[in-house]
Design a protein around this motif. Structure first.
Motif, PDB file in Angstrom:
ATOM      1  N   THR A  26      11.569 -12.288 -10.794  1.00  0.00           N
ATOM      2  CA  THR A  26      12.373 -13.230 -10.015  1.00  0.00           C
ATOM      3  C   THR A  26      12.437 -14.582 -10.703  1.00  0.00           C
ATOM      4  OG1 THR A  26      11.620 -12.114  -8.010  1.00  0.00           O
ATOM      5  CG2 THR A  26      12.717 -14.234  -7.728  1.00  0.00           C
ATOM      6  N   ARG A  27      11.329 -15.033 -11.244  1.00  0.00           N
ATOM      7  CA  ARG A  27      11.323 -16.309 -11.969  1.00  0.00           C
ATOM      8  C   ARG A  27      12.284 -16.256 -13.156  1.00  0.00           C
ATOM      9  NH1 ARG A  27       7.153 -19.304 -10.003  1.00  0.00           N
ATOM     10  NH2 ARG A  27       5.405 -18.142  -9.074  1.00  0.00           N
ATOM     11  N   GLU A  28      12.272 -15.135 -13.868  1.00  0.00           N
ATOM     12  CA  GLU A  28      13.137 -14.994 -15.038  1.00  0.00           C
ATOM     13  C   GLU A  28      14.612 -15.008 -14.661  1.00  0.00           C
ATOM     14  OE1 GLU A  28      12.010 -11.397 -16.931  1.00  0.00           O
ATOM     15  OE2 GLU A  28      10.082 -12.164 -17.691  1.00  0.00           O
ATOM     16  N   CYS A  29      14.937 -14.317 -13.570  1.00  0.00           N
ATOM     17  CA  CYS A  29      16.352 -14.118 -13.229  1.00  0.00           C
ATOM     18  C   CYS A  29      16.923 -15.182 -12.310  1.00  0.00           C
ATOM     19  CB  CYS A  29      16.533 -12.747 -12.572  1.00  0.00           C
ATOM     20  SG  CYS A  29      16.125 -11.352 -13.645  1.00  0.00           S
ATOM     21  N   MET A  30      16.078 -15.802 -11.469  1.00  0.00           N
ATOM     22  CA  MET A  30      16.591 -16.682 -10.425  1.00  0.00           C
ATOM     23  C   MET A  30      16.212 -18.148 -10.587  1.00  0.00           C
ATOM     24  SD  MET A  30      18.384 -14.687  -8.587  1.00  0.00           S
ATOM     25  CE  MET A  30      18.713 -15.800  -7.210  1.00  0.00           C
ATOM     26  N   TYR A  31      15.184 -18.437 -11.362  1.00  0.00           N
ATOM     27  CA  TYR A  31      14.712 -19.816 -11.429  1.00  0.00           C
ATOM     28  C   TYR A  31      14.707 -20.374 -12.854  1.00  0.00           C
ATOM     29  CZ  TYR A  31      13.497 -19.034  -6.586  1.00  0.00           C
ATOM     30  OH  TYR A  31      13.566 -18.743  -5.241  1.00  0.00           O
TER      31      TYR A  31
ATOM     32  N   ARG B 154       0.831  -1.204   0.000  1.00  0.00           N
ATOM     33  CA  ARG B 154       0.000   0.000   0.000  1.00  0.00           C
ATOM     34  C   ARG B 154       0.869   1.259   0.000  1.00  0.00           C
ATOM     35  NH1 ARG B 154      -5.287   0.121   3.641  1.00  0.00           N
ATOM     36  NH2 ARG B 154      -5.509   1.891   2.237  1.00  0.00           N
ATOM     37  N   ALA B 155       2.003   1.203   0.676  1.00  0.00           N
ATOM     38  CA  ALA B 155       2.871   2.378   0.767  1.00  0.00           C
ATOM     39  C   ALA B 155       3.656   2.618  -0.528  1.00  0.00           C
ATOM     40  CB  ALA B 155       3.830   2.214   1.943  1.00  0.00           C
ATOM     41  N   PHE B 156       4.159   1.526  -1.131  1.00  0.00           N
ATOM     42  CA  PHE B 156       5.040   1.652  -2.295  1.00  0.00           C
ATOM     43  C   PHE B 156       4.331   1.410  -3.623  1.00  0.00           C
ATOM     44  CE2 PHE B 156       8.384  -0.255   0.772  1.00  0.00           C
ATOM     45  CZ  PHE B 156       8.584   0.980   1.365  1.00  0.00           C
ATOM     46  N   GLY B 157       3.284   0.577  -3.580  1.00  0.00           N
ATOM     47  CA  GLY B 157       2.663   0.097  -4.807  1.00  0.00           C
ATOM     48  C   GLY B 157       3.118  -1.335  -5.076  1.00  0.00           C
ATOM     49  N   PHE B 158       2.171  -2.200  -5.451  1.00  0.00           N
ATOM     50  CA  PHE B 158       2.492  -3.619  -5.645  1.00  0.00           C
ATOM     51  C   PHE B 158       3.587  -3.811  -6.685  1.00  0.00           C
ATOM     52  CE2 PHE B 158       1.848  -7.682  -7.820  1.00  0.00           C
ATOM     53  CZ  PHE B 158       1.885  -8.562  -6.750  1.00  0.00           C
ATOM     54  N   ASP B 159       3.590  -2.996  -7.735  1.00  0.00           N
ATOM     55  CA  ASP B 159       4.554  -3.163  -8.823  1.00  0.00           C
ATOM     56  C   ASP B 159       5.947  -2.686  -8.438  1.00  0.00           C
ATOM     57  OD1 ASP B 159       3.698  -0.509  -8.696  1.00  0.00           O
ATOM     58  OD2 ASP B 159       4.049  -0.154 -10.830  1.00  0.00           O
ATOM     59  N   LYS B 160       6.107  -2.103  -7.249  1.00  0.00           N
ATOM     60  CA  LYS B 160       7.415  -1.632  -6.792  1.00  0.00           C
ATOM     61  C   LYS B 160       8.072  -2.595  -5.806  1.00  0.00           C
ATOM     62  CE  LYS B 160       7.292   2.093  -9.243  1.00  0.00           C
ATOM     63  NZ  LYS B 160       8.185   2.222 -10.423  1.00  0.00           N
ATOM     64  N   ILE B 161       7.491  -3.792  -5.668  1.00  0.00           N
ATOM     65  CA  ILE B 161       8.066  -4.794  -4.780  1.00  0.00           C
ATOM     66  C   ILE B 161       8.352  -6.061  -5.586  1.00  0.00           C
ATOM     67  CG2 ILE B 161       7.744  -6.175  -2.691  1.00  0.00           C
ATOM     68  CD1 ILE B 161       5.838  -4.043  -1.680  1.00  0.00           C
ATOM     69  N   VAL B 162       9.557  -6.581  -5.431  1.00  0.00           N
ATOM     70  CA  VAL B 162       9.976  -7.804  -6.112  1.00  0.00           C
ATOM     71  C   VAL B 162       9.984  -8.926  -5.086  1.00  0.00           C
ATOM     72  CG1 VAL B 162      11.797  -8.945  -7.416  1.00  0.00           C
ATOM     73  CG2 VAL B 162      11.377  -6.491  -7.741  1.00  0.00           C
ATOM     74  N   TYR B 163       9.199  -9.974  -5.341  1.00  0.00           N
ATOM     75  CA  TYR B 163       9.043 -11.054  -4.370  1.00  0.00           C
ATOM     76  C   TYR B 163       9.793 -12.307  -4.787  1.00  0.00           C
ATOM     77  CZ  TYR B 163       5.303  -8.530  -1.948  1.00  0.00           C
ATOM     78  OH  TYR B 163       4.590  -7.614  -1.214  1.00  0.00           O
ATOM     79  N   ASP B 164      10.353 -12.977  -3.785  1.00  0.00           N
ATOM     80  CA  ASP B 164      10.965 -14.290  -3.980  1.00  0.00           C
ATOM     81  C   ASP B 164      10.495 -15.207  -2.859  1.00  0.00           C
ATOM     82  OD1 ASP B 164      12.444 -16.555  -4.370  1.00  0.00           O
ATOM     83  OD2 ASP B 164      14.403 -15.558  -4.412  1.00  0.00           O
TER      84      ASP B 164
ATOM     85  N   ARG C 166      21.506  -9.712 -12.246  1.00  0.00           N
ATOM     86  CA  ARG C 166      20.512  -9.289 -13.237  1.00  0.00           C
ATOM     87  C   ARG C 166      19.202  -8.926 -12.544  1.00  0.00           C
ATOM     88  NH1 ARG C 166      17.119 -12.866 -16.853  1.00  0.00           N
ATOM     89  NH2 ARG C 166      16.204 -11.482 -18.399  1.00  0.00           N
ATOM     90  N   LEU C 167      18.816  -9.725 -11.546  1.00  0.00           N
ATOM     91  CA  LEU C 167      17.600  -9.406 -10.788  1.00  0.00           C
ATOM     92  C   LEU C 167      17.728  -8.045 -10.124  1.00  0.00           C
ATOM     93  CD1 LEU C 167      14.862 -10.212  -9.484  1.00  0.00           C
ATOM     94  CD2 LEU C 167      16.186 -11.206  -7.609  1.00  0.00           C
ATOM     95  N   TYR C 168      18.881  -7.779  -9.545  1.00  0.00           N
ATOM     96  CA  TYR C 168      19.092  -6.509  -8.849  1.00  0.00           C
ATOM     97  C   TYR C 168      19.070  -5.334  -9.823  1.00  0.00           C
ATOM     98  CZ  TYR C 168      21.414  -2.993  -5.935  1.00  0.00           C
ATOM     99  OH  TYR C 168      21.738  -1.850  -5.245  1.00  0.00           O
ATOM    100  N   ARG C 169      19.785  -5.463 -10.946  1.00  0.00           N
ATOM    101  CA  ARG C 169      19.839  -4.367 -11.908  1.00  0.00           C
ATOM    102  C   ARG C 169      18.455  -4.104 -12.520  1.00  0.00           C
ATOM    103  NH1 ARG C 169      23.110  -0.801 -11.020  1.00  0.00           N
ATOM    104  NH2 ARG C 169      22.246   0.031 -12.948  1.00  0.00           N
TER     105      ARG C 169
END
Length: 321
Positions: free
Chosen positions: A45-50, A23-33, A58-61
């Motif tokens: 995360t799926r693309e970069c880590m799994y 709610r504070a940041f917006g759902f699209d501004k959080i990356v979940y693993d 790459r996930l971080y950048r």
């Protein structure tokens, strides 16, 4: 700005925190693993880590390119601290027995687990559950360690520390209120304490750390991330830096048997901690040559604020033959 890294330990009010963050940041501004098979795990995360070639960098950048505000999930602290930096890490810990009982209740409700609490606590993954998540990362170094039992105060500290505004919520609860106690049979409690000594010690360490931090906050004094790592007959040493990563070194008082022995600045390089992306380029260590005897009590204090670390004195060990 680097994103926050939220280490979500199961059943510590983490779901409430991440929903408040959405709610504070917006759902699209959080990356979940939350793991490869979890529905909460982000596409990025799926693309970069799994995939075939996991690439944390790459996930971080990509997260930075997307202006992500937080990276979060059921992961170890060591997984993403080298990217975000230990000073940007946030977590909550909970009294171990109550946390385990809450996770057991969750498994019964969600996964239809049929075993007893005694059976559940003996599952290898559940042994010292919280301390295993911090393997390789000292809790004293983490940007903010909150307590589930003091969620409101913890959230206040997090918001103040990082200049954000996450509102309090209570989600995914097995009890009517966060922190409400589960009833546990005495024999189960006794068995749990035998099986989880590391978690019990960790929680007590975090509890004392929180008490020190909240008092400094109330007194409008800065908090120092600090730990005494060496105390023997010849040397006292450790590391310290200011919350927020200020360049000014921390001056550390070394006390022996309740007497001030000397003051040193935490300016030495700590190369073994380089992967944590420490403030001051890693020049945060201190060491003092001493002449101590077995049984001497050693404690350090931040000169500017009076913050003691560890919270109680440590005794110099008797040399083994």
């Amino acid at each position: 700005m680097k994103p926050l890294f939220f280490v979500h330990i199961p059943k510590t009010a983490g779901t409430s925190f991440r929903h408040g963050a959405e709610r504070a940041f917006g759902f699209d501004k959080i990356v979940y693993d939350y793991g490869q098979d979890a529905s909460q795990t982000s596409v990025l995360t799926r693309e970069c880590m799994y995939g075939e070639s996991p690439d944390p960098w790459r996930l971080y950048r990509r997260s930075l390119d997307n202006q992500a505000m937080m990276l979060a999930g059921h992961v170890t602290a060591a997984k993403y601290v080298p990217l975000c930096g230990v000073d940007r890490a946030v977590t909550f810990v909970r009294e171990p027995l109550q946390r385990a009982a809450s996770e057991y209740s969750h498994f019964q409700r969600i996964h239809q687990y049929k075993g007893s609490f005694r059976d559940f606590m003996k599952i290898p993954l559940m042994l010292d559950r919280q301390s295993s998540i911090f393997k390789g990362v000292d809790v004293e170094a983490i940007g903010m360690v909150g307590l589930t039992e003091r969620y409101s105060e913890s959230l206040e500290l997090i918001n103040a520390r990082f200049g954000i505004d996450i509102a309090q919520r209570e989600d995914n609860r097995g009890k009517p209120q966060v922190g409400e106690l589960h009833d546990i049979a005495p024999e189960d409690e006794q068995e749990f304490r035998k099986l989880n000594p590391l978690d019990l010690a960790l929680y007590e360490r975090c509890r004392k750390l929180f008490e020190s931090r909240i008092q400094l906050y109330r007194d409008n004094l800065p908090f120092a991330h600090a730990r005494l790592t060496q105390f023997d007959a010849e040397r006292v040493g450790g590391w310290a830096w200011w919350e927020g990563g200020a360049d000014t070194p921390v001056d550390v008082e070394v006390w022996v048997n309740d007497e001030h022995r000397d003051t040193v600045s935490a300016t030495q390089l700590r190369p073994s901690m380089a992967r944590l992306k420490l403030p001051r380029g890693g020049y945060v260590g201190f060491q003092l040559k001493v002449n101590l005897s077995a049984g001497d009590r050693v404690q350090c204090r931040v000169a500017e604020t009076g913050q003691w670390f560890p919270p109680g004195p440590r005794r110099v060990a008797v040399a083994s033959n």
